[in-house]
Design an enzyme around this catalytic site. Structure first.
Site, short mmCIF file in Angstrom:
data_model
loop_
_atom_site.label_atom_id
_atom_site.label_comp_id
_atom_site.label_asym_id
_atom_site.label_seq_id
_atom_site.Cartn_x
_atom_site.Cartn_y
_atom_site.Cartn_z
N HIS A 99 -12.57 9.24 72.86
CA HIS A 99 -12.45 7.79 72.64
C HIS A 99 -11.02 7.30 72.90
O HIS A 99 -10.83 6.15 73.30
CB HIS A 99 -12.79 7.45 71.18
CG HIS A 99 -14.24 7.20 70.92
ND1 HIS A 99 -14.95 6.18 71.52
CD2 HIS A 99 -15.12 7.80 70.06
CE1 HIS A 99 -16.20 6.18 71.06
NE2 HIS A 99 -16.33 7.16 70.18
N HIS B 270 -15.50 14.54 70.75
CA HIS B 270 -16.04 13.18 70.88
C HIS B 270 -14.98 12.13 70.54
O HIS B 270 -14.77 11.18 71.29
CB HIS B 270 -17.26 13.05 69.95
CG HIS B 270 -17.89 11.69 69.91
ND1 HIS B 270 -19.19 11.45 70.30
CD2 HIS B 270 -17.39 10.49 69.51
CE1 HIS B 270 -19.46 10.16 70.15
NE2 HIS B 270 -18.39 9.56 69.66
N GLU B 271 -14.30 12.34 69.39
CA GLU B 271 -13.34 11.33 68.94
C GLU B 271 -12.09 11.32 69.82
O GLU B 271 -11.55 10.25 70.11
CB GLU B 271 -12.97 11.55 67.47
CG GLU B 271 -14.15 11.48 66.50
CD GLU B 271 -15.02 10.24 66.64
OE1 GLU B 271 -14.52 9.18 67.05
OE2 GLU B 271 -16.23 10.35 66.35
N CYS C 262 -22.99 7.77 68.46
CA CYS C 262 -21.67 7.12 68.33
C CYS C 262 -21.86 5.79 67.61
O CYS C 262 -22.82 5.07 67.90
CB CYS C 262 -21.10 6.89 69.72
SG CYS C 262 -19.50 6.08 69.72
N LEU C 263 -20.95 5.48 66.70
CA LEU C 263 -21.07 4.21 65.97
C LEU C 263 -20.93 3.00 66.88
O LEU C 263 -21.34 1.90 66.51
CB LEU C 263 -20.03 4.16 64.84
CG LEU C 263 -20.23 5.19 63.73
CD1 LEU C 263 -19.10 5.10 62.71
CD2 LEU C 263 -21.58 5.04 63.05
N GLN D 68 -12.34 2.01 68.36
CA GLN D 68 -13.64 1.52 67.87
C GLN D 68 -13.48 0.40 66.85
O GLN D 68 -14.45 -0.30 66.57
CB GLN D 68 -14.46 2.66 67.26
CG GLN D 68 -14.91 3.69 68.30
CD GLN D 68 -15.77 4.75 67.64
OE1 GLN D 68 -15.25 5.71 67.10
NE2 GLN D 68 -17.07 4.56 67.68
N GLY E 29 -17.22 10.52 62.30
CA GLY E 29 -15.93 10.37 62.96
C GLY E 29 -15.76 8.95 63.46
O GLY E 29 -16.75 8.25 63.69
NI NI Z 1 -18.02 7.65 69.12
#
Ligand code: NI
Length: 157
Positions: free
Chosen positions: A135, A131-132, A89-90, A51, A46
């Site tokens: 963000h 999660h997304e 998380c990226l 991000q 995701g």
């Molecule tokens: Ni993330």
């Protein structure tokens, strides 16, 4: 298509509130394509627009269930149950931690053509949606981590 730079923890943009998208412009469609490409290149499931440095309410998800989900202006309608598991998380490469999330969520969103739809997810998909969507409101999984944030070597999620 282009791979965009993923913003990392410490970048203020990750803590900001994102604005709603008003129209499916070519720029928005390009951004969605780039977000998928960036997410796949980083082996993520995701990615949210902040991000990649864009404060718009756009999320892409692919939990390998055969679908590529685009959630624009998502709104979580229902949550139930709970699951506790590892999350990463990226924007925090190489780190993971235990996070409790609902086991089921229902979300209303628009797709890349600004068609409204509802999506129900369980388990990993529910986790990814929560999660997304967080963000988009400046939330990071570390806000919810139970216990220590752990190193996971080169594995990223
Ligand atoms: Ni993330």
């Amino acid at each position: 298509m282009a791979i965009r730079k993923i913003r990392k923890i410490g970048d203020d943009i990750l803590r900001k509130e994102c604005k709603a998208v008003k129209a499916a412009t070519p720029r928005i469609k390009q951004l969605v394509e780039d977000m998928f490409e960036t997410m796949y290149e980083a082996n993520g499931v995701g990615l949210a627009a902040p991000q990649v440095g864009v404060l718009k309410q756009i999320v892409v998800i692919d939990v390998e269930d055969g679908n590529q989900y685009v959630l624009i202006n998502p709104e979580i309608l229902e949550e139930s149950g709970s699951q506790t598991g590892e999350e990463g998380c990226l924007s925090l490469p190489g780190k993971h931690g235990m996070v409790t999330r609902p086991n089921y969520v229902k979300v209303r969103a628009f797709d890349e053509n600004m068609q409204q739809y509802e999506l129900e997810g369980e388990e990993l998909l529910a986790r990814a949606i929560c999660h997304e969507c967080a963000h988009l409101h400046g939330g990071l999984f570390i806000d919810l981590v139970e216990g220590e944030l752990m190193d996971n070597g080169s594995e990223e999620e």
